[in-house]
Design an enzyme around this catalytic site. Structure first.
Site, PDB file in Angstrom:
ATOM      1  N   ASN A 256      41.970  41.965  47.160  1.00  0.00           N
ATOM      2  CA  ASN A 256      41.524  40.588  46.958  1.00  0.00           C
ATOM      3  C   ASN A 256      40.985  39.998  48.258  1.00  0.00           C
ATOM      4  O   ASN A 256      41.089  40.606  49.332  1.00  0.00           O
ATOM      5  CB  ASN A 256      42.666  39.708  46.448  1.00  0.00           C
ATOM      6  CG  ASN A 256      42.706  39.617  44.935  1.00  0.00           C
ATOM      7  OD1 ASN A 256      41.685  39.349  44.290  1.00  0.00           O
ATOM      8  ND2 ASN A 256      43.865  39.844  44.348  1.00  0.00           N
TER       9      ASN A 256
ATOM     10  N   GLU B 225      38.133  34.676  36.977  1.00  0.00           N
ATOM     11  CA  GLU B 225      38.057  35.322  38.293  1.00  0.00           C
ATOM     12  C   GLU B 225      36.678  35.152  38.945  1.00  0.00           C
ATOM     13  O   GLU B 225      35.683  34.868  38.279  1.00  0.00           O
ATOM     14  CB  GLU B 225      38.347  36.827  38.174  1.00  0.00           C
ATOM     15  CG  GLU B 225      39.821  37.197  38.267  1.00  0.00           C
ATOM     16  CD  GLU B 225      40.373  37.125  39.693  1.00  0.00           C
ATOM     17  OE1 GLU B 225      39.669  36.605  40.582  1.00  0.00           O
ATOM     18  OE2 GLU B 225      41.498  37.593  39.905  1.00  0.00           O
TER      19      GLU B 225
ATOM     20  N   ASP C 197      45.139  35.419  46.768  1.00  0.00           N
ATOM     21  CA  ASP C 197      44.171  35.916  45.783  1.00  0.00           C
ATOM     22  C   ASP C 197      42.766  35.685  46.323  1.00  0.00           C
ATOM     23  O   ASP C 197      42.535  35.853  47.509  1.00  0.00           O
ATOM     24  CB  ASP C 197      44.422  35.244  44.432  1.00  0.00           C
ATOM     25  CG  ASP C 197      44.057  36.139  43.257  1.00  0.00           C
ATOM     26  OD1 ASP C 197      42.950  36.718  43.256  1.00  0.00           O
ATOM     27  OD2 ASP C 197      44.870  36.274  42.324  1.00  0.00           O
TER      28      ASP C 197
END
Length: 290
Positions: free
Chosen positions: A145, A15, A195
């Site tokens: 996000n 991430e 995302d």
């Protein structure tokens, strides 16, 4: 264009990659492995270090420290000594929530979102950490996000991935206040789940599409002008970096995949790369005085 796997750490949940101009390194977190990567693309060296908790987001500083968002706190972590000190604690009364996605605005204020780690229900929140204080901004979020800012800092982008829209806001650069929420990209415009995101020098938003194996480039007017294919499904976030800021890096995940799914998707959890035409922008550093 198809992105190629450039490194295979096989992250469980890779991430928030960030290019550190000062170090010439790409830094990102494997949330569920409690591991941070500090990767040199020139040599392929990965100076990983373990963290005492899941890190859902982080920010660079002007020194040797990183601002880390653990499940329940913001930590200033000295990379040289390995020591951390707590700057703020959040949601102590919400044990199922954890941090997810965060970023500094152009002035160096840190934004951080939270989500319910057990169920996809709207207990998530959005906060702004500025001048030593954590201010609540928004409630009823499922998965926060795509926090990003236009080059001039006057527009903020954000999504609740489960709602599907990417929103744009008018952003007050002096105070950090947001207003004028509007749909920047409709939830049905692209496959997959929106995302992590970043913005390039033209003001275009690059967005990883979780579940779709695609990265989209969206112009400031909300038009999709590029789709890049990636040979794995679950893409989590994007960064622009390298010596000329024209290297596109994409992290991915292998969480919740069965052995059969992993066998069919051998690049899951890898880092991907492609060269792009428009450079990115240097990542803002955390400014405790902003």
């Amino acid at each position: 264009m198809v992105l190629a796997p450039v490194y295979q750490p096989f992250d469980i949940l890779g991430e928030v990659p960030i290019w550190c101009v000062r170090r010439n390194r790409l830094i990102w977190t494997d949330v569920r492995a409690c591991r941070m990567h500090v990767w040199d693309p020139a040599t392929g060296t990965d100076e990983t270090f373990l963290t005492p908790d899941w890190i859902g987001a982080f920010a660079l500083t002007d020194g040797d420290a990183l601002l880390l968002a653990s499940r329940k706190s913001l930590l200033l972590h000295d990379m040289a000594s390995g020591c951390s000190r707590t700057l703020a604690v959040f949601e102590a009364d919400m044990p199922v929530n954890r941090s997810n996605d965060g970023r500094c605005d152009r002035q160096g204020r840190f934004w951080i979102g939270t989500l319910n780690n057990h169920e996809r229900i709207p207990t998530g929140q959005l906060y702004l950490y500025s001048r030593g204080a954590l201010a609540h901004v928004r409630s009823d979020i499922i998965v926060p996000n795509a926090l990003a800012w236009s080059p001039d800092g006057a527009t903020m982008y954000f999504t609740d991935s489960w709602a599907g829209h990417i929103w744009a806001y008018d952003y007050d650069r002096g105070t950090g206040e947001v207003s004028g929420e509007r749909v920047f990209l409709d939830k049905d415009a692209l496959p997959g789940i929106p995302d992590g995101a970043t913005v390039d020098a033209d003001g275009c938003l690059w967005n990883a599409r979780y579940g779709a194996g695609q990265v989209a480039r969206i112009t400031p007017s909300g038009e999709v002008d590029q789709i890049l294919e990636v040979p794995t499904r679950n893409l989590t976030a994007v960064a622009l970096g390298g010596s000329d800021m024209r290297d596109l890096f994409v992290t991915s995940a292998r969480q919740r995949m069965s052995e059969a799914e992993l066998a069919a998707d051998p690049h899951a959890g890898s880092l991907f790369h492609a060269r792009v035409t428009t450079p990115g922008l240097p990542e803002p550093t955390f400014n405790a005085a902003a």
